[in-house]
Design a protein around this motif. Structure first.
Motif, PDB file in Angstrom:
ATOM      1  N   TYR A   1       0.835  -1.202   0.000  1.00  0.00           N
ATOM      2  CA  TYR A   1       0.000   0.000   0.000  1.00  0.00           C
ATOM      3  C   TYR A   1       0.869   1.251   0.000  1.00  0.00           C
ATOM      4  N   SER A   2       0.450   2.221  -0.791  1.00  0.00           N
ATOM      5  CA  SER A   2       1.106   3.526  -0.794  1.00  0.00           C
ATOM      6  C   SER A   2       0.029   4.604  -0.737  1.00  0.00           C
TER       7      SER A   2
ATOM      8  N   LEU B   1     -12.093   2.578   0.423  1.00  0.00           N
ATOM      9  CA  LEU B   1     -11.319   2.103  -0.716  1.00  0.00           C
ATOM     10  C   LEU B   1      -9.932   2.733  -0.832  1.00  0.00           C
ATOM     11  N   PRO B   2      -9.746   4.027  -0.529  1.00  0.00           N
ATOM     12  CA  PRO B   2      -8.386   4.584  -0.629  1.00  0.00           C
ATOM     13  C   PRO B   2      -7.375   3.904   0.295  1.00  0.00           C
ATOM     14  N   GLU B   3      -7.855   3.237   1.359  1.00  0.00           N
ATOM     15  CA  GLU B   3      -6.959   2.577   2.309  1.00  0.00           C
ATOM     16  C   GLU B   3      -6.561   1.171   1.885  1.00  0.00           C
TER      17      GLU B   3
ATOM     18  N   LYS C   1      -6.095  -6.695  -4.523  1.00  0.00           N
ATOM     19  CA  LYS C   1      -6.876  -7.045  -5.697  1.00  0.00           C
ATOM     20  C   LYS C   1      -8.348  -7.181  -5.321  1.00  0.00           C
ATOM     21  N   ASP C   2      -9.216  -6.463  -6.030  1.00  0.00           N
ATOM     22  CA  ASP C   2     -10.665  -6.507  -5.830  1.00  0.00           C
ATOM     23  C   ASP C   2     -11.063  -6.280  -4.369  1.00  0.00           C
TER      24      ASP C   2
ATOM     25  N   LEU D   1     -14.664  -7.251   0.409  1.00  0.00           N
ATOM     26  CA  LEU D   1     -15.554  -6.698   1.434  1.00  0.00           C
ATOM     27  C   LEU D   1     -16.949  -7.305   1.319  1.00  0.00           C
ATOM     28  N   MET D   2     -17.450  -7.445   0.098  1.00  0.00           N
ATOM     29  CA  MET D   2     -18.792  -8.008  -0.095  1.00  0.00           C
ATOM     30  C   MET D   2     -18.859  -9.451   0.409  1.00  0.00           C
ATOM     31  N   THR D   3     -17.781 -10.209   0.208  1.00  0.00           N
ATOM     32  CA  THR D   3     -17.744 -11.586   0.714  1.00  0.00           C
ATOM     33  C   THR D   3     -17.752 -11.591   2.237  1.00  0.00           C
ATOM     34  N   ALA D   4     -17.003 -10.675   2.847  1.00  0.00           N
ATOM     35  CA  ALA D   4     -16.992 -10.585   4.312  1.00  0.00           C
ATOM     36  C   ALA D   4     -18.372 -10.202   4.837  1.00  0.00           C
TER      37      ALA D   4
END
Length: 550
Positions: A221-222, A327-329, A334-335, A340-343
């Motif tokens: 992550y950057s 999302l920025p974090e 990938k995806d 998140l939707m699966t969680a």
């Protein structure tokens, strides 16, 4: 204020930051931890592998080239002996201990230190593979006969992302060598001696695999760029630096900089129960145990006010405000929205009390036969299959469990002979069915059974058997979603089957085997063998339950 200097080990940079806090917070009562037997078995295997490697190195090197400090007792004595060995320019130092780097907050003992021009290079022994075959790869390696001579070979490469922890540990030792002025000039590097045997490159097959510590290999992550590739040293400096802040704050009695976030690492952590008490029952990362999100994902959700299972289950992933903050974090993943939707789906299953969800409608097609054999294997810690278990089902008859088993310790030849015995038995079953005008299929769950047959006997030699095999796992994957994954231990209970043993599992069965083999008392030995057979029989009966339930 603690007077004890905060010193982190080569493992801490890759460990949970909350564990580091717990270990350095003087207000937290230190826990008495009984290491789970399955974990202890892995520890013991790692120690035994290190002994094997040290023995191989000592056998291949002249006495004047190495010193083994493994048996030096006491930290101060071990450090003194290591420093003396470096001053004496010993080529290979085994089991040494580097002087503490109090300014950098580091302590550690690399498995191997290898002398080179101007200093020493760190090496570690790992009981896993580190070499991969790659069409466009180039491997830097040495042989145990001449570890200082670095060679290259095309068509191979060192594992990177899959062995990230190994790189971090080497980076830790590199920084320690720098701190005492013993790191050589030139690019930072270290080596791993893994379990790989590569006869293409050396007679013994044993390699020192060299890895670069300052090459950007790891995508992370950057905040400014979304993603960035960083070197092992960059990643290590970040992870170590953060954990050092956590540990120093804890040692000084300051509020915790991190709260518990539950990951797979927790299952083998002595602080699990303590962190459960701190976090509470409802925290989402505690309850979702399959398909877990990463620490960064959970932290980003917490920043958005999503902490509990109820919070997660009620989340709308399409909410623009959520996406703008979340999302920025997680742009490096990938995806991230799909994850998140699966969680969220799993959180809703937990809330609603469902372990398995059907994803399709209509009948499920499962190949059937007149004679149906359910099949499962067990292997020992040396990866030798010692039990080939089969449940033979014929219409109108009670199923019959048929094990092909060897209780003695097996070598490669013994494992092959046992596999041939099973193959001969199975061919007899197929021939008998054909003579009676009956069809026959062999059912297994996942890939180990055919994979071991092919590996032991060769794929051409068992092609006739494999033609009868049916893997049930792909069928399950096509039609079901599992809260805790789709392993047979999670799926079979949903089809009405439960194991007789209170603690069933492959690792546990290896422990039972080791105990049975080591037992001096015949009653204990027979009891262990009986437990293993019952476990294996339950595995094949679980396969039958799933097959019939579909």
């Amino acid at each position: 204020m603690s007077q004890q200097p905060v010193l982190l080990t080569g493992y801490d940079a890759k460990r949970c930051a909350r564990r580091v806090h717990n270990e350095w917070d003087p207000s937290i009562e230190k826990v008495e931890w009984e290491v789970p037997a399955s974990l202890q078995m892995r520890f013991d295997a790692g120690i035994a592998f290190e002994v094997t490697i040290f023995n191989e190195l000592e056998a291949s090197l002249a006495d004047s080239r190495y010193v083994d400090l493994s048996d030096v007792r006491g930290k101060a004595n071990a450090i003194a002996a290591t420093v003396q060995a470096m001053e004496d320019d010993v080529d290979v130092i085994l089991g040494g201990w580097l002087p503490d780097d109090t300014e950098g907050g580091r302590t550690g003992r690399p498995d191997i230190l290898l002398g080179t021009s101007g200093g020493y290079l760190p090496g570690d022994v790992k009981g896993h593979r580190i070499v991969a075959r790659r069409a466009k790869g180039t491997l830097s390696y040495s042989t145990i006969e001449d570890p200082s001579d670095i060679l290259t070979a095309n068509g191979f490469g060192a594992e990177t992302a899959a062995r990230f922890d190994d790189y971090l540990q080497l980076a830790h030792y590199w920084r320690m060598l720098e701190a005492i002025g013993r790191a050589p000039q030139g690019p930072p590097r270290g080596f791993i001696i893994g379990s790989d045997i590569v006869p293409d490159l050396t007679t013994s097959g044993r390699l020192l695999t060299w890895v670069d510590l300052d090459t950007a290999l790891f995508e992370t992550y950057s905040r400014s760029r979304g993603t960035a590739k960083r070197s092992a040293l960059e990643r290590y400096d970040h992870e170590q630096g953060f954990r050092l802040k956590v540990a120093r704050a804890a040692a000084s009695g300051e509020p915790a900089l991190v709260q518990p976030i539950f990951t797979d690492e927790c299952e083998s952590c002595p602080w699990l129960d303590y962190c459960r008490d701190v976090a509470g029952e409802s925290v989402a990362s505690r309850q979702i145990k399959s398909g877990r999100l990463s620490v960064r994902e959970w932290a980003a959700l917490a920043d958005a006010g999503v902490v509990s299972i109820e919070d997660l289950a009620g989340l709308d992933p399409s909410d623009p405000a959520l996406q703008a903050s979340y999302l920025p974090e997680v742009t490096h993943l990938k995806d991230p929205l799909g994850r998140l939707m699966t969680a969220i789906r799993r959180a809703r299953m937990i809330r609603d009390g469902r372990n398995l969800e059907r994803e399709t409608t209509g009948p499920i097609s499962v190949p059937r036969a007149d004679v149906e054999i359910d099949f499962d294997i067990e292997w020992d810690p040396d990866d030798h299959v010692y039990l080939w278990g089969a449940l033979v089902n014929r219409a109108g008859e009670e199923p019959v469990y048929r094990p092909v088993v060897a209780w003695r310790e097996l070598d490669d030849a013994g494992a092959i002979a046992l596999a041939e015995s099973f193959a001969t038995w199975l061919r007899g079953q197929i021939a008998a069915a054909a003579a009676a005008g009956q069809s026959l299929l062999v059912y297994h769950y996942a890939h180990p059974e055919p994979a071991y047959l092919k590996r032991l006997l060769g794929e051409p030699a068992v092609a006739d058997l494999l033609a009868h095999f049916v893997d049930l796992l792909p069928i399950i994957r096509e039609h079901y979603f599992g809260l805790f994954g789709l392993g047979i231990k999670k799926v079979a209970p949903e089809f009405g089957f439960n194991w007789r043993d209170e603690d069933p599992g492959g690792l546990q069965s290896q422990l039972w085997l080791m105990e049975a083999r080591a037992a001096n008392d015949e009653v204990a030995r027979l009891s262990g063998q009986k437990r293993i057979l019952a476990y294996n029989e339950d595995d094949v009966r679980a396969t039958a339950a799933i097959r019939n339930g579909l």
